[in-house]
Design a protein around this motif. Structure first.
Motif, mmCIF file in Angstrom:
data_model
loop_
_atom_site.group_PDB
_atom_site.id
_atom_site.type_symbol
_atom_site.label_atom_id
_atom_site.label_comp_id
_atom_site.label_asym_id
_atom_site.label_seq_id
_atom_site.Cartn_x
_atom_site.Cartn_y
_atom_site.Cartn_z
ATOM 1 N N LEU A 175 -3.948 6.016 -15.397
ATOM 2 C CA LEU A 175 -3.309 5.260 -14.312
ATOM 3 C C LEU A 175 -3.873 5.805 -13.002
ATOM 4 O O LEU A 175 -3.357 6.779 -12.439
ATOM 5 C CB LEU A 175 -1.791 5.376 -14.391
ATOM 6 C CG LEU A 175 -1.194 4.994 -15.763
ATOM 7 C CD1 LEU A 175 0.324 5.107 -15.733
ATOM 8 C CD2 LEU A 175 -1.622 3.597 -16.187
ATOM 9 N N VAL A 193 0.150 7.705 -10.541
ATOM 10 C CA VAL A 193 1.415 6.981 -10.737
ATOM 11 C C VAL A 193 2.562 7.867 -10.266
ATOM 12 O O VAL A 193 2.516 9.091 -10.389
ATOM 13 C CB VAL A 193 1.582 6.569 -12.223
ATOM 14 C CG1 VAL A 193 1.830 7.784 -13.106
ATOM 15 C CG2 VAL A 193 2.704 5.555 -12.379
ATOM 16 N N SER A 194 3.580 7.245 -9.723
ATOM 17 C CA SER A 194 4.741 8.004 -9.264
ATOM 18 C C SER A 194 5.567 8.439 -10.471
ATOM 19 O O SER A 194 6.021 7.600 -11.259
ATOM 20 C CB SER A 194 5.599 7.145 -8.331
ATOM 21 O OG SER A 194 6.853 7.780 -8.142
ATOM 22 N N SER A 219 8.387 6.378 -13.044
ATOM 23 C CA SER A 219 7.914 6.253 -14.426
ATOM 24 C C SER A 219 8.666 7.208 -15.352
ATOM 25 O O SER A 219 9.732 6.863 -15.843
ATOM 26 C CB SER A 219 6.402 6.476 -14.487
ATOM 27 O OG SER A 219 6.027 7.740 -13.942
ATOM 28 N N TYR A 278 -2.547 2.683 -8.266
ATOM 29 C CA TYR A 278 -1.324 3.478 -8.138
ATOM 30 C C TYR A 278 -1.321 4.380 -6.904
ATOM 31 O O TYR A 278 -0.429 5.217 -6.766
ATOM 32 C CB TYR A 278 -1.121 4.313 -9.406
ATOM 33 C CG TYR A 278 -0.797 3.446 -10.607
ATOM 34 C CD1 TYR A 278 0.509 3.076 -10.884
ATOM 35 C CD2 TYR A 278 -1.803 2.959 -11.428
ATOM 36 C CE1 TYR A 278 0.808 2.272 -11.965
ATOM 37 C CE2 TYR A 278 -1.519 2.152 -12.517
ATOM 38 C CZ TYR A 278 -0.211 1.815 -12.777
ATOM 39 O OH TYR A 278 0.088 0.999 -13.840
ATOM 40 N N THR A 283 -0.262 4.541 -3.907
ATOM 41 C CA THR A 283 0.660 3.726 -3.117
ATOM 42 C C THR A 283 1.196 4.466 -1.892
ATOM 43 O O THR A 283 2.367 4.800 -1.828
ATOM 44 C CB THR A 283 1.832 3.275 -4.006
ATOM 45 O OG1 THR A 283 2.353 4.444 -4.672
ATOM 46 C CG2 THR A 283 1.366 2.294 -5.049
ATOM 47 N N ASN A 310 5.179 1.572 -1.988
ATOM 48 C CA ASN A 310 5.179 2.209 -3.306
ATOM 49 C C ASN A 310 6.030 1.445 -4.318
ATOM 50 O O ASN A 310 5.655 1.295 -5.480
ATOM 51 C CB ASN A 310 5.700 3.646 -3.165
ATOM 52 C CG ASN A 310 5.893 4.343 -4.500
ATOM 53 O OD1 ASN A 310 4.923 4.782 -5.117
ATOM 54 N ND2 ASN A 310 7.130 4.439 -4.954
ATOM 55 N N HIS A 339 4.580 -0.503 -7.488
ATOM 56 C CA HIS A 339 4.895 -0.003 -8.833
ATOM 57 C C HIS A 339 5.570 -1.081 -9.677
ATOM 58 O O HIS A 339 5.370 -1.132 -10.888
ATOM 59 C CB HIS A 339 5.747 1.269 -8.759
ATOM 60 C CG HIS A 339 4.924 2.516 -8.658
ATOM 61 N ND1 HIS A 339 4.318 2.924 -7.493
ATOM 62 C CD2 HIS A 339 4.546 3.439 -9.600
ATOM 63 C CE1 HIS A 339 3.641 4.039 -7.711
ATOM 64 N NE2 HIS A 339 3.755 4.369 -8.972
ATOM 65 N N GLN A 393 2.381 -3.069 -10.702
ATOM 66 C CA GLN A 393 1.422 -2.380 -11.566
ATOM 67 C C GLN A 393 2.058 -1.941 -12.883
ATOM 68 O O GLN A 393 1.471 -2.134 -13.949
ATOM 69 C CB GLN A 393 0.839 -1.156 -10.846
ATOM 70 C CG GLN A 393 0.177 -1.458 -9.506
ATOM 71 C CD GLN A 393 -0.931 -2.494 -9.595
ATOM 72 O OE1 GLN A 393 -0.662 -3.688 -9.556
ATOM 73 N NE2 GLN A 393 -2.157 -2.036 -9.737
ATOM 74 N N LEU A 394 3.225 -1.347 -12.807
ATOM 75 C CA LEU A 394 3.864 -0.919 -14.047
ATOM 76 C C LEU A 394 4.388 -2.109 -14.843
ATOM 77 O O LEU A 394 4.491 -2.041 -16.069
ATOM 78 C CB LEU A 394 4.991 0.081 -13.752
ATOM 79 C CG LEU A 394 4.494 1.471 -13.348
ATOM 80 C CD1 LEU A 394 5.666 2.389 -12.990
ATOM 81 C CD2 LEU A 394 3.654 2.115 -14.446
ATOM 82 N N SER A 417 -2.336 10.478 -15.039
ATOM 83 C CA SER A 417 -2.955 10.242 -13.735
ATOM 84 C C SER A 417 -3.634 11.526 -13.298
ATOM 85 O O SER A 417 -3.574 12.537 -14.011
ATOM 86 C CB SER A 417 -1.916 9.832 -12.704
ATOM 87 O OG SER A 417 -1.462 8.513 -12.921
ATOM 88 N N ARG A 444 3.154 11.607 -7.196
ATOM 89 C CA ARG A 444 3.363 11.150 -5.813
ATOM 90 C C ARG A 444 4.555 11.886 -5.201
ATOM 91 O O ARG A 444 5.477 12.283 -5.903
ATOM 92 C CB ARG A 444 3.574 9.626 -5.775
ATOM 93 C CG ARG A 444 2.434 8.870 -6.442
ATOM 94 C CD ARG A 444 2.165 7.538 -5.803
ATOM 95 N NE ARG A 444 1.530 7.645 -4.508
ATOM 96 C CZ ARG A 444 0.212 7.833 -4.333
ATOM 97 N NH1 ARG A 444 -0.597 7.944 -5.364
ATOM 98 N NH2 ARG A 444 -0.281 7.910 -3.115
#
Lengths: 349, 424
Positions: free
Chosen positions: B59, B63-64, B68, B287, B289, B293, B297, B300-301, B330, B334
């Motif tokens: 990712l 990715v946050s 997630s 990702y 962001t 954000n 997300h 994207q997610l 990732s 984040r």
């Protein structure tokens, strides 16, 4: 006794700060001008009473509040959150409290608006639906499907017979509330962009409002996406003609301002007000005259604006990313101390 | 004068640069390593029985973790999204992953990564190499070297991505184990032999090339020809298996996986793994962001969740999951703090990833962050530990040395070790 000062946007100046501990997400002023209600990056709703200077907190949401509306008398408050829940709050009692709560959408409820007659609520959300509810009972009257992407904003036409909604991709749909069908689709695709680098869409109405006679509506958001993941795009406010459905004006900020337009209001004296957030974290209020697409006055603010509303005709309330609601006066500074409620506003923290 | 190694016309057969990516350091002892020295005795037999594979879902951008694998709703930096229960009792992940949540009994989560790196490139290199610095092979190249059968007819390490630079991945393992980067689900360029060249002519041409190479090698270091030979061998194998790339995804598969790039890329990854590829990496971009954000997300997610879940189902249903290590990762996380653009910035201090399949304990939660997600509270690990864990999971002894002529280079960072409680 001094005469009422003339409204002059060029004289706009800050008159008060109302502090909250977290960044604010949205704001609404009740039609009587008494209450300012704001959502924040927490689970609460903050309400400031501009008359007596009191402040209180409404608790119960389980996600950030994204949109707020008031009844005409200011006694009822409607809030919609990222969790898809809409709550109705009664502010008429000594101890304000929740009157009703219902799951309006699967995923975020991004918008809530009360109809001009106060009998219905409209909501829009990430389930791509627009819904009309009985404002008194909270019962669903009519779901509208037709959007292909998240619904960002909705508003009732002042005639009460139509509703508009705008989604992520700039699709605006006019819904006929008598026949309960989609009446027409309007193109606002200038308000969306595909970020090629990140392969994602960005857009949507960040604010949406009809003018008083319903001949126009305005939508605030973004355009010219360059790198939306870094906040590099232009703010835009598009004014649409209700009769033709055409974009009548595309209101811009200065070229160097990269960010998002988060608010738009039609002022009764004929000018249009917008507010936005720059990627640096600062904010601006823009003032536009009819038929002009560049602001005739820009008021710089130290923190990003995330919502704006009129307090009466002479003041503006702005929700900021630094947690403050700031009140701005659109008249010349008084040489005498502020009177009445304005003293309370200044001291409210 | 030194010959220009990059100018001999091989490009006209295939996009040769894909195979040369690791050539800078790849000329050292590429064939000097024995598989037997690297697999643990217990797993050696199993490796012979069933090829171990690696699926990397990268990712890109970071990715946050809060949106997630490590949601913290209602906290200071928790953001607007809720946590939802998963198929593992007591485990919650973000509401943005509803399909994945139903399959968490097939996965585990590591919530305590502290890489101390908030930079895309350096973070990615640490995650791929298991070391903060130095010329070491990516995990995909290691997998290619030690897991790919000698007679494999697909490149050992294939990366499916629509953009990004072509990394040098194999270091001293040699060009043969460098990443073959595919431009999405497009077949490699020039996969089909030029028209007008009969098979017999092609074979004669190949024999002539080999003859020239031998003569050339007698006078110079064989390393100079190893790179070319690897390219030719891989090209020839790919040309024989071109049907994998030419076949179009079935409509019913696309309906399940999604009518978008990531859906098509994951379908290709599934087919490649099923056809004997050893390590396949799929990069899902978007990702990073710093602004919006939460909206991004959601987008994207939303795309990742369903597609990844379908891929996981297919691996499971086809009996491949127990021999395939699945990594979802990732280069960093984040920031808990949300900036004025509703964005989250780079963060290497306390973040998460998920893994499952081959050799991984399923349904586990490793480590913990504090209430606001600003620090690791329990069981801090870094990508060095993760690197050991990936390799241990597929049966390799990550503490062993690469068996290079005259050199001893540990496979994993000696300062780190596998996350033992994550291994099954």
């Amino acid at each position: 006794m001094n005469p009422t000062p003339a409204i002059d946007p060029i004289q706009t100046h800050q008159i008060a700060e109302l502090k909250h501990r977290n960044a604010l997400t949205t704001l609404r002023v009740d039609p009587t001008g008494r209450y300012v209600a704001a959502g924040a990056q927490d689970l609460d709703v903050q309400v400031w009473d501009l008359v007596d200077g009191n402040q209180f907190t409404l608790t119960g949401h389980k996600s950030w509040v994204r949109s707020i509306d008031f009844s005409a008398d200011g006694n009822l408050l409607y809030t919609a959150c990222w969790g898809g829940v809409v709550k109705v709050w009664d502010l008429s009692h000594d101890i304000p409290g929740m009157k009703r709560s219902f799951q309006a959408h699967q995923g975020a409820a991004r918008w809530v608006r009360l109809s001009p007659d106060g009998k219905r609520l409209a909501t829009g959300g990430n389930d791509r639906l627009v819904k009309v509810w009985n404002a008194e009972t909270g019962e669903l009257e009519q779901p509208f499907s037709g959007h292909q992407r998240h619904v960002y904003g909705v508003d009732f036409h002042p005639n009460g017979e139509h509703l508009i909604s705008q989604d992520l991709m700039g699709v605006v749909i006019v819904w006929n509330l008598k026949t309960l069908v989609k009446q027409r689709t309007i193109d606002a695709s200038m308000m969306t962009g595909y970020d090629k680098k990140f392969a994602a869409d960005m857009g949507g109405a960040r604010d949406l409002q009809f003018n008083a006679d319903g001949q126009l509506w305005a939508s605030a958001g973004i355009t010219k996406v360059v790198n939306s993941f870094a906040g590099i795009q232009d703010p835009i406010i598009v004014v649409f003609d209700w009769t033709t459905g055409e974009a009548k004006q595309q209101l811009r900020a200065a070229e160097k301002f990269k960010g998002v337009a988060w608010a738009v209001r039609f002022h009764p004296e004929g000018f249009t007000i917008g507010a936005g957030a720059e990627k640096s974290g600062k904010g601006e209020i823009w003032f536009y005259r009819d038929k002009q697409e560049s602001a005739f006055h820009t008021f710089a603010m130290k923190s990003a604006a995330r919502a704006l509303d009129l307090v009466g005709n002479d003041r503006l309330a702005v929700a900021h990313a630094d947690g403050f609601v700031r009140l701005y006066q659109m008249t010349a500074k008084s040489s005498e101390p502020e009177q009445d409620g304005k003293e309370a506003e200044s001291s409210a923290t | 004068m030194r010959r220009d190694q990059d100018c001999n016309g091989i490009d006209h057969l295939l996009a040769r640069r894909e195979f040369l990516a690791g050539s800078a350091a790849g000329v050292m002892g590429a064939n000097a390593i024995g598989l037997g020295t690297l697999t643990s005795p217990a797993s050696a037999a199993a490796l012979e029985q069933q090829q171990k594979r690696v699926l990397q879902i990268y990712l890109q951008g970071g990715v946050s973790q809060l949106e997630s694998w490590d949601p913290k709703p209602g906290t200071q930096y928790g953001g607007p999204f809720q946590a939802i229960p998963t198929s593992v009792p007591g485990m919650h992940i973000s509401e943005l992953l509803p399909h994945t949540a139903k399959r968490m009994h097939l996965l585990s989560v590591v919530r305590s990564i502290n890489s101390k790196i908030g930079d895309h490139r350096q973070g990615m290199l640490f995650m791929e190499k298991g070391r903060r610095a130095g010329e070491y092979p990516y995990v995909g190249s290691v997998a290619s070297r030690y897991l790919a059968p000698e007679n494999s007819d697909l490149p050992g390490y294939i990366h499916i991505s629509k953009r990004g630079i072509n990394d040098s991945t194999s270091a001293f393992l040699g060009a043969r184990h460098a990443q073959l980067k595919l431009d999405g689900d497009k077949p490699p360029e020039n996969l089909i032999a030029p028209s007008g060249i009969e098979d017999s002519a092609d074979e004669a041409r190949e024999k002539l090339r080999i003859q020239f190479n031998r003569r050339f090698t007698k006078q110079r270091s064989p390393a100079l020809t190893d790179v070319y030979n690897s390219s030719y061998e891989a090209a020839a194998k790919l040309m024989k298996r071109k049907a994998i790339f030419e076949g179009k995804a079935l409509a019913k598969d696309l309906d399940r996986f999604g009518q978008h790039d990531f859906g098509r890329h994951c379908l290709l990854a599934r087919d490649l793994l099923e056809n004997g590829a050893t390590c396949v990496k799929v990069t899902h971009h978007g990702y990073d962001t710093h602004a919006e954000n939460f909206n991004f997300h959601l987008e994207q997610l939303g795309e990742f969740d369903k597609t990844f879940s379908m891929l996981l189902d297919d691996l499971h249903d086809r009996g491949m999951l127990e021999s395939t290590l699945v990594m979802v990762y990732s280069e960093m996380g984040r920031t808990p703090k949300i900036n004025s653009k509703y964005g989250r910035d780079h963060w290497g201090t306390a973040w998460s990833m998920a893994m499952g399949g081959c050799g991984i304990q399923s349904g586990a939660i490793i480590g913990k962050t504090n209430l606001d997600g600003t620090k690791v509270a329990e069981r801090e690990v870094d990508p060095g530990h993760l690197f050991h864990t990936y390799l241990s999971a597929v049966g390799l002894d990550s503490s062993a040395d690469h068996d290079l002529s005259g050199r001893s280079i540990p496979i994993g960072d000696p300062a780190a070790e596998p996350i033992s409680e994550l291994l099954s």
